[in-house]
Design a protein around this motif. Structure first.
Motif, PDB file in Angstrom:
ATOM      1  N   SER A 135       0.686  -0.655  -0.376  1.00  0.00           N
ATOM      2  CA  SER A 135      -0.417   0.242  -0.096  1.00  0.00           C
ATOM      3  C   SER A 135       0.756   1.245  -0.562  1.00  0.00           C
ATOM      4  O   SER A 135       0.699   2.625  -0.436  1.00  0.00           O
ATOM      5  CB  SER A 135      -0.743   0.163   1.375  1.00  0.00           C
ATOM      6  N   THR A 136       1.469   1.293   0.661  1.00  0.00           N
ATOM      7  CA  THR A 136       2.879   2.578   0.675  1.00  0.00           C
ATOM      8  C   THR A 136       3.908   2.582   0.337  1.00  0.00           C
ATOM      9  O   THR A 136       3.496   3.640  -0.822  1.00  0.00           O
ATOM     10  CB  THR A 136       4.540   2.434   1.927  1.00  0.00           C
ATOM     11  N   LEU A 137       3.759   1.470  -0.943  1.00  0.00           N
ATOM     12  CA  LEU A 137       4.956   1.835  -2.350  1.00  0.00           C
ATOM     13  C   LEU A 137       3.673   1.859  -3.437  1.00  0.00           C
ATOM     14  O   LEU A 137       3.898   2.194  -4.283  1.00  0.00           O
ATOM     15  CB  LEU A 137       5.543   0.601  -2.845  1.00  0.00           C
ATOM     16  N   CYS A 138       2.535   1.466  -3.248  1.00  0.00           N
ATOM     17  CA  CYS A 138       0.815   2.300  -4.590  1.00  0.00           C
ATOM     18  C   CYS A 138       1.970   3.565  -4.461  1.00  0.00           C
ATOM     19  O   CYS A 138       1.071   4.325  -5.299  1.00  0.00           O
ATOM     20  CB  CYS A 138      -0.121   1.925  -3.490  1.00  0.00           C
ATOM     21  N   ALA A 139       0.965   4.265  -3.244  1.00  0.00           N
ATOM     22  CA  ALA A 139       1.176   5.521  -2.883  1.00  0.00           C
ATOM     23  C   ALA A 139       2.370   6.223  -3.417  1.00  0.00           C
ATOM     24  O   ALA A 139       2.303   7.095  -4.466  1.00  0.00           O
ATOM     25  CB  ALA A 139       0.749   5.932  -1.703  1.00  0.00           C
ATOM     26  N   GLU A 140       3.660   6.031  -3.830  1.00  0.00           N
ATOM     27  CA  GLU A 140       5.303   6.655  -4.341  1.00  0.00           C
ATOM     28  C   GLU A 140       4.862   6.137  -5.552  1.00  0.00           C
ATOM     29  O   GLU A 140       4.704   6.915  -7.342  1.00  0.00           O
ATOM     30  CB  GLU A 140       6.331   5.972  -3.785  1.00  0.00           C
ATOM     31  N   TYR A 141       4.020   5.590  -6.437  1.00  0.00           N
ATOM     32  CA  TYR A 141       4.575   5.029  -7.705  1.00  0.00           C
ATOM     33  C   TYR A 141       3.086   6.015  -8.351  1.00  0.00           C
ATOM     34  O   TYR A 141       3.080   6.596  -9.206  1.00  0.00           O
ATOM     35  CB  TYR A 141       3.465   3.198  -8.177  1.00  0.00           C
ATOM     36  N   ALA A 142       2.117   6.085  -7.066  1.00  0.00           N
ATOM     37  CA  ALA A 142       0.778   6.832  -7.904  1.00  0.00           C
ATOM     38  C   ALA A 142       1.833   8.808  -8.162  1.00  0.00           C
ATOM     39  O   ALA A 142       0.859   9.166  -9.095  1.00  0.00           O
ATOM     40  CB  ALA A 142      -0.252   6.358  -6.844  1.00  0.00           C
ATOM     41  N   TYR A 143       1.904   8.933  -7.203  1.00  0.00           N
ATOM     42  CA  TYR A 143       2.612   9.904  -6.942  1.00  0.00           C
ATOM     43  C   TYR A 143       3.728  10.396  -8.444  1.00  0.00           C
ATOM     44  O   TYR A 143       3.815  11.549  -9.021  1.00  0.00           O
ATOM     45  CB  TYR A 143       3.885   9.947  -5.939  1.00  0.00           C
ATOM     46  N   VAL A 144       4.234   9.338  -9.211  1.00  0.00           N
ATOM     47  CA  VAL A 144       5.606   9.797  -9.512  1.00  0.00           C
ATOM     48  C   VAL A 144       4.909   9.311 -11.221  1.00  0.00           C
ATOM     49  O   VAL A 144       5.014  10.010 -11.929  1.00  0.00           O
ATOM     50  CB  VAL A 144       6.668   8.553  -9.639  1.00  0.00           C
ATOM     51  N   LEU A 145       3.962   9.138 -11.388  1.00  0.00           N
ATOM     52  CA  LEU A 145       3.372   8.711 -12.015  1.00  0.00           C
ATOM     53  C   LEU A 145       2.105   9.744 -13.049  1.00  0.00           C
ATOM     54  O   LEU A 145       1.329  10.096 -12.131  1.00  0.00           O
ATOM     55  CB  LEU A 145       1.959   7.628 -12.551  1.00  0.00           C
ATOM     56  N   LYS A 146       2.105  10.066 -13.777  1.00  0.00           N
ATOM     57  CA  LYS A 146       0.958  10.924 -14.531  1.00  0.00           C
ATOM     58  C   LYS A 146      -0.308  10.737 -14.556  1.00  0.00           C
ATOM     59  O   LYS A 146      -0.539   9.107 -15.062  1.00  0.00           O
ATOM     60  CB  LYS A 146       1.162  11.272 -16.301  1.00  0.00           C
ATOM     61  N   PRO A 147      -1.727  11.575 -14.124  1.00  0.00           N
ATOM     62  CA  PRO A 147      -2.526  10.551 -14.491  1.00  0.00           C
ATOM     63  C   PRO A 147      -2.595  10.583 -16.333  1.00  0.00           C
ATOM     64  O   PRO A 147      -2.192  10.623 -16.731  1.00  0.00           O
ATOM     65  CB  PRO A 147      -3.525  11.995 -14.106  1.00  0.00           C
ATOM     66  N   GLY A 148      -3.378   8.756 -15.882  1.00  0.00           N
ATOM     67  CA  GLY A 148      -3.734   7.746 -17.257  1.00  0.00           C
ATOM     68  C   GLY A 148      -2.179   6.928 -17.160  1.00  0.00           C
ATOM     69  O   GLY A 148      -2.252   6.337 -18.843  1.00  0.00           O
ATOM     70  N   GLY A 149      -1.107   7.790 -16.434  1.00  0.00           N
ATOM     71  CA  GLY A 149       0.474   6.598 -17.007  1.00  0.00           C
ATOM     72  C   GLY A 149       0.198   5.160 -16.997  1.00  0.00           C
ATOM     73  O   GLY A 149      -1.340   5.355 -15.617  1.00  0.00           O
ATOM     74  N   CYS A 150       0.285   4.341 -16.441  1.00  0.00           N
ATOM     75  CA  CYS A 150       0.046   3.083 -16.210  1.00  0.00           C
ATOM     76  C   CYS A 150       1.404   2.241 -15.767  1.00  0.00           C
ATOM     77  O   CYS A 150       2.601   2.206 -15.916  1.00  0.00           O
ATOM     78  CB  CYS A 150      -0.037   1.816 -17.541  1.00  0.00           C
ATOM     79  N   VAL A 151       0.737   1.635 -14.659  1.00  0.00           N
ATOM     80  CA  VAL A 151       2.126   0.341 -13.931  1.00  0.00           C
ATOM     81  C   VAL A 151       1.612  -1.049 -14.684  1.00  0.00           C
ATOM     82  O   VAL A 151       0.737  -1.679 -14.691  1.00  0.00           O
ATOM     83  CB  VAL A 151       1.406   0.155 -12.412  1.00  0.00           C
ATOM     84  N   TYR A 152       3.186  -1.720 -15.116  1.00  0.00           N
ATOM     85  CA  TYR A 152       2.750  -3.299 -16.045  1.00  0.00           C
ATOM     86  C   TYR A 152       3.117  -4.058 -15.081  1.00  0.00           C
ATOM     87  O   TYR A 152       4.452  -3.988 -14.479  1.00  0.00           O
ATOM     88  CB  TYR A 152       3.817  -3.162 -17.133  1.00  0.00           C
ATOM     89  N   THR A 153       3.038  -4.975 -14.294  1.00  0.00           N
ATOM     90  CA  THR A 153       3.251  -6.230 -14.107  1.00  0.00           C
ATOM     91  C   THR A 153       3.206  -7.366 -14.553  1.00  0.00           C
ATOM     92  O   THR A 153       2.545  -7.537 -15.093  1.00  0.00           O
ATOM     93  CB  THR A 153       2.138  -6.686 -12.396  1.00  0.00           C
ATOM     94  N   ILE A 154       4.210  -8.684 -14.219  1.00  0.00           N
ATOM     95  CA  ILE A 154       4.369  -9.649 -14.735  1.00  0.00           C
ATOM     96  C   ILE A 154       4.723 -10.707 -13.726  1.00  0.00           C
ATOM     97  O   ILE A 154       6.147  -9.953 -13.298  1.00  0.00           O
ATOM     98  CB  ILE A 154       4.707  -9.949 -16.027  1.00  0.00           C
ATOM     99  N   THR A 155       4.081 -11.389 -13.814  1.00  0.00           N
ATOM    100  CA  THR A 155       4.977 -12.320 -12.259  1.00  0.00           C
ATOM    101  C   THR A 155       4.662 -14.681 -12.829  1.00  0.00           C
ATOM    102  O   THR A 155       3.249 -14.396 -13.850  1.00  0.00           O
ATOM    103  CB  THR A 155       3.980 -12.460 -11.025  1.00  0.00           C
ATOM    104  N   ASP A 156       5.125 -14.895 -12.405  1.00  0.00           N
ATOM    105  CA  ASP A 156       4.519 -16.477 -12.815  1.00  0.00           C
ATOM    106  C   ASP A 156       4.315 -17.292 -11.650  1.00  0.00           C
ATOM    107  O   ASP A 156       4.245 -18.440 -11.830  1.00  0.00           O
ATOM    108  CB  ASP A 156       6.008 -17.016 -13.127  1.00  0.00           C
ATOM    109  N   VAL A 157       4.231 -16.288 -10.590  1.00  0.00           N
ATOM    110  CA  VAL A 157       4.099 -16.712  -9.519  1.00  0.00           C
ATOM    111  C   VAL A 157       2.156 -16.079  -9.312  1.00  0.00           C
ATOM    112  O   VAL A 157       2.368 -14.822  -8.659  1.00  0.00           O
ATOM    113  CB  VAL A 157       4.136 -16.410  -8.049  1.00  0.00           C
TER     114      VAL A 157
END
Ligand code: SAM
Length: 256
Positions: A135-157
Motif C-alpha cells: 500500500s505504501t509503495l502504491c502511494a509512491e507509484y501513484a505520485y511519480v505517475l502522471k494521470p493516465g500513466g500505467c503500471v505494468y506487472t508480470i509474474t509467474d507466481v
C-alpha cells in the motif's frame, strides 16, 4: 539529479544549471519510463528502438548487475555509433533501492509507464514486507505517475499477481481498508487511484498492435514484458505461466 551522464546524447548544448553546490547539465526532455528491478536489462534493450522518443531508466539494487547493464548499454551504443547513431542513447541504468528512494529520482506526475517485471516473490509471510508492491509503495507509484500513466506487472507466481492486484485496486479506494501486510478488499466498493485494464490473451497482443494508438502501444508493451525480459524468457523455456496486469492511474480529482 544530474542526468547528463546517463543520457549524454540528450544534453542541452552549452547550458549549465547552477545551484548552491552543483552545476547540472540539463536534458532536452525528462525520463518518462522506469523499469523497476530491471535485472540484466533485456526489457530496456528491447524498448529502446520501439520507443525512440522516450527516455527509459532501469533501476536495479544489485551493484554488479547494474554495472553489467551499464556496460551492455555502452557496448550497444558503440556498436551502432556509425550505422544508427541515436540507437540505445535513450536507455540507462542506475543502482538504487527503489523501495527507499523512488521519489528522489522523479518529480510528481513525471512518468508515463512503470514496469514491475517478475518482482522477487518473497514467499514467506515474514518476508512479505520486502515485496515491491505494498500500500505504501502504491502511494509512491501513484505520485511519480502522471494521470493516465500505467503500471505494468508480470509474474509467474499466481499468488503474487493476486497480491499486487489487491493492493493496486485497494489503493485510495474509500470502500476498502488497506494495510501493508494483509489488505482487506471488498470488491466493487468504489474507485481507487488505479484502474485495472482488460488485456488481450497471450499471443493475441498483435490484434491490439494493428489497431495502433494507445491500445496498440499497450499490446506491444505487454508482448515485450512477456517475451523480452530475461525472466520471461526463462519462464517460457520452462513452460511456465505468466500473469500480466496493467493498472492505469486515474486522474486525481485534486489535479487541474
Ligand atoms: N525485471 C527483470 C526481468 O524480468 O528479467 C529481473 C527480475 S528479478 C527476479 C528481480 C530484480 O529486482 C532483481 O534483479 C533484484 O535485484 C531487483 N530488485 C529487488 N528489490 C529491488 C529494489 N528494492 N530496488 C531495485 N531493484 C530491486
Amino acid at each position: 539529479m544530474d542526468w547528463s551522464l546517463c543520457y549524454p546524447a540528450f544534453v542541452v548544448p552549452d547550458t549549465q544549471l547552477v545551484t548552491e553546490d552543483h552545476a547540472l547539465k540539463p536534458l532536452t526532455k525528462p525520463v518518462t519510463i522506469a523499469d523497476i528491478g530491471c535485472g540484466f536489462g533485456g526489457l530496456l534493450v528491447a524498448l529502446s528502438p520501439l520507443l525512440p522518443d522516450e527516455l527509459i531508466l532501469g533501476l536495479e539494487i544489485r551493484t554488479q548487475v547494474t554495472e553489467y547493464v551499464e556496460d551492455r548499454i555502452s557496448a550497444l551504443r558503440s556498436q551502432h555509433e556509425i550505422s544508427s547513431p541515436g540507437l540505445y542513447q535513450n536507455i540507462a541504468c542506475l543502482r538504487a533501492n527503489t523501495m527507499k528512494f523512488l521519489p528522489n529520482f522523479f518529480t510528481r506526475g513525471q512518468l508515463s509507464h512503470i514496469f514491475l517485471c517478475f518482482p522477487d516473490p518473497h514467499f514467506k509471510a515474514r518476508k512479505h514486507k520486502a515485496r515491491i508492491v505494498s500500500s505504501t509503495l502504491c502511494a509512491e507509484y501513484a505520485y511519480v505517475l502522471k494521470p493516465g500513466g500505467c503500471v505494468y506487472t508480470i509474474t509467474d507466481v499466481e499468488d503474487l499477481g493476486e497480491w499486487m492486484r489487491r493492493r493496486f485496486e485497494a489503493f485510495g479506494n474509500s470502500g476498502v481498508r488497506g494495510e501493508d501486510d494483509g489488505v482487506e478488499t471488498r470488491e466493487g466498493q468504489g474507485k481507487g487511484v488505479f484502474e485495472k485494464i482488460e488485456l488481450p490473451e497471450e499471443g493475441k497482443e498483435g490484434e491490439w498492435v494493428v489497431e495502433g494508438g494507445e491500445k496498440g502501444q499497450m499490446g506491444m508493451l505487454v508482448r515485450c514484458i512477456r517475451e523480452e525480459t530475461e525472466e520471461g524468457k526463462k519462464v517460457s523455456r520452462n513452460g511456465g505461466k505468466k500473469f500480466v496486469s496493467v493498472y492505469r492511474r486515474r486522474k486525481d480529482p485534486a489535479w487541474p
